[in-house]
Design an enzyme around this catalytic site. Structure first.
Site, PDB file in Angstrom:
ATOM      1  N   SER A   1       0.798  -1.191  -0.002  1.00  0.00           N
ATOM      2  CA  SER A   1      -0.231  -0.128  -0.014  1.00  0.00           C
ATOM      3  C   SER A   1       0.821   1.238  -0.004  1.00  0.00           C
ATOM      4  O   SER A   1       1.951   1.298   0.358  1.00  0.00           O
ATOM      5  CB  SER A   1      -0.984   0.027   1.235  1.00  0.00           C
ATOM      6  OG  SER A   1      -0.542   0.556   2.487  1.00  0.00           O
TER       7      SER A   1
ATOM      8  N   CYS B   1      -4.599  -1.617  13.379  1.00  0.00           N
ATOM      9  CA  CYS B   1      -5.546  -1.771  12.524  1.00  0.00           C
ATOM     10  C   CYS B   1      -6.743  -2.373  13.067  1.00  0.00           C
ATOM     11  O   CYS B   1      -7.770  -2.581  12.570  1.00  0.00           O
ATOM     12  CB  CYS B   1      -5.255  -2.464  11.296  1.00  0.00           C
ATOM     13  SG  CYS B   1      -3.632  -2.645  10.695  1.00  0.00           S
TER      14      CYS B   1
ATOM     15  N   THR C   1     -13.369   4.519 -12.190  1.00  0.00           N
ATOM     16  CA  THR C   1     -12.270   5.555 -12.485  1.00  0.00           C
ATOM     17  C   THR C   1     -11.230   5.775 -11.179  1.00  0.00           C
ATOM     18  O   THR C   1     -11.415   5.378 -10.116  1.00  0.00           O
ATOM     19  CB  THR C   1     -13.043   7.041 -12.248  1.00  0.00           C
ATOM     20  OG1 THR C   1     -13.948   6.934 -13.515  1.00  0.00           O
ATOM     21  CG2 THR C   1     -11.816   7.968 -12.617  1.00  0.00           C
TER      22      THR C   1
HETATM   23  N1  PMP Z   1      -2.144  -5.768   5.731  1.00  0.00           N
HETATM   24  C1  PMP Z   1      -1.087  -5.314   6.750  1.00  0.00           C
HETATM   25  C2  PMP Z   1       0.217  -6.058   6.926  1.00  0.00           C
HETATM   26  C3  PMP Z   1      -1.318  -4.090   7.197  1.00  0.00           C
HETATM   27  O1  PMP Z   1      -0.490  -3.507   8.216  1.00  0.00           O
HETATM   28  C4  PMP Z   1      -2.538  -3.389   7.006  1.00  0.00           C
HETATM   29  C5  PMP Z   1      -2.754  -2.007   7.683  1.00  0.00           C
HETATM   30  N2  PMP Z   1      -1.909  -0.958   7.742  1.00  0.00           N
HETATM   31  C6  PMP Z   1      -3.497  -3.885   5.832  1.00  0.00           C
HETATM   32  C7  PMP Z   1      -3.105  -5.044   5.463  1.00  0.00           C
HETATM   33  C8  PMP Z   1      -4.597  -2.946   5.732  1.00  0.00           C
HETATM   34  O2  PMP Z   1      -4.175  -1.776   4.867  1.00  0.00           O
HETATM   35  P1  PMP Z   1      -5.327  -0.934   4.642  1.00  0.00           P
HETATM   36  O3  PMP Z   1      -5.937  -0.274   5.910  1.00  0.00           O
HETATM   37  O4  PMP Z   1      -4.487   0.142   3.852  1.00  0.00           O
HETATM   38  O5  PMP Z   1      -6.421  -1.455   3.555  1.00  0.00           O
END
Ligand code: PMP
Length: 403
Positions: free
Chosen positions: A199, A325, A237
């Protein structure tokens, strides 16, 4: 030290100046919809997307046509698993026991009931043992997914070895590399990955954009219906400002990444030693060497991680407790107080999981900031220990037994 000391890169990195500038420039440009490539405004937009895709692909040695932009790591993980499994009727899926919820929740969803799920255990350092994969992989296995580096405990998995075993058995291998990309050198071809999630926000780009690397030999179905964007893998988009910032962040990291990341490793080691030498009653989590650069995580027997976080925050230091998270319960504002599955997997007793702390440093953090944290942390810990009835009992016992 009045300024903020930001040590929570794995939750989100602060926006890199290069990404900020690129997004601002883009916002001042007049571009159309990249799908409208019949006119110059659409072509200009498409050029932005192509340039970013090249930078993102370059960071991990992927082909430009192997990078698909998404809304973030959660969507990439969903596209990898659901998109790959949608055409399979049955089989086995193997995942590690320390995956992010965006993998775990898919596996626990009844939609995947037609598959048998096997869990790959980790050792006390949070590392998958490749031989254990060799023991459980069979002719029925269709997919293996192992997180490259845990944001919570920093452990970096032996991905090349895992990929080698998968390849030997003809099994597709996906890795969630969200915490790792941009901080450890990754060559998707050299490692032998089939799919990889990452990401923008964890490497200095804007939030709300991510990518899935899909080796050109793998076929996937899109998650959504509705258009041919992203080479048919992701209709709708594109998030152009996000994509532009993501590309700029990748481009900024690429040069001298090995040097930058070894400096970050040194800063992390310094912090680790400073904590080890000055604070009692703690245990570090994750592997000491095979870990994310600048990542230090531990748990304390008598102190709540959240109290420690709040006191650190009052002194200008931002860190994490458990998994950023998952700190809110689904659909509510209440904090999730369940023990983290990652910490219990590495043997942290459930009653101590709330005492976990994670510091994750970024390239712009300085040695002065590390020294500052080493300076203030012992005093905060002692103050919190003094408020803990469990600690008081422990000290009484210790005195009684003359230790
Ligand atoms: N995978 C990992 C290893 C994460 O640390 C995270 C959150 N930073 C995510 C997936 C989910 O990322 P996002 O909230 O940007 O979708």
């Amino acid at each position: 030290m009045a300024k903020m000391v930001y040590f929570d890169r794995v939750a989100t990195a602060l926006l890199a100046p290069e990404a900020k500038k690129a997004v601002a420039n883009f916002m001042n440009d007049s571009v159309g919809n990249p799908s409208a490539h019949i006119h110059s405004a659409g072509i200009a937009a498409g050029t932005y997307v192509d340039k970013s895709r090249t930078s993102v692909a370059g960071l991990i040695n992927a082909g430009v046509n192997e990078i698909f932009f998404t809304s973030g790591a959660t969507e990439s993980n969903n596209l990898a698993l659901k998109g790959f499994l949608s055409e399979k009727n049955s089989g086995e899926i193997i995942i590690s026991e320390i995956e992010h919820y965006s993998i775990l929740d898919q596996i626990n969803n009844p939609a995947l009931d037609r598959f048998d799920i096997k869990t790959l255990k980790v050792d006390r350092n949070g590392l998958v043992i490749p031989e254990k994969l060799e023991e459980i992989i069979t002719d029925e296995t269709v997919l293996v997914s192992v997180i490259m580096a845990s944001p919570e405990i920093g452990a970096v998995q032996p991905i090349k070895e895992i990929a080698r075993i998968c390849r030997k058995h003809g099994v597709t291998f996906h890795s969630d590399a969200t915490s790792a990309v941009g901080y450890i050198p990754i060559d998707v071809k050299g490692l032998g990955l089939d799919m990889m999630t990452f990401s923008s926000q964890t490497l200095g780009g804007p939030m709300g954009v991510g990518a899935l690397y899909v080796n050109s030999t793998i076929s996937l179905n899109p998650l959504f219906d509705g258009g041919n964007q992203e080479m048919g893998f992701r209709p709708g988009t594109e998030n152009l400002p996000g994509i532009v910032g993501f590309g700029a962040a990748c481009q900024a990291i690429s040069p001298m990444m090995a040097d930058k990341s070894s400096r970050l490793t040194e800063l992390g080691r310094k912090l680790w030693r400073g904590i080890e030498e000055n604070i009692e009653h703690i245990e570090f989590t994750g592997h000491r060497e095979s870990r994310l650069p600048g990542h230090v995580s531990f748990w304390h027997r008598f102190v709540e991680g959240e109290s420690l976080l709040l006191h650190l925050n009052m002194k200008g230091v931002i860190a994490a407790s458990g998994s950023a998270c998952s700190s809110n319960l689904k659909g509510s504002d209440e904090h999730d107080l369940r023990a983290s599955h990652v910490l219990t997997a590495v043997g942290v007793p459930e009653e101590y999981c709330s005492g976990s702390i994670t510091f994750s440093l970024d390239y712009y953090n300085s040695e002065d900031e590390v020294n500052y944290v080493i300076d203030i942390l012992p005093e905060i810990v002692h103050r919190l220990e003094a408020m803990s009835p469990v600690y008081e009992d422990y000290m009484k016992q210790r005195e009684k037994h003359g230790r």
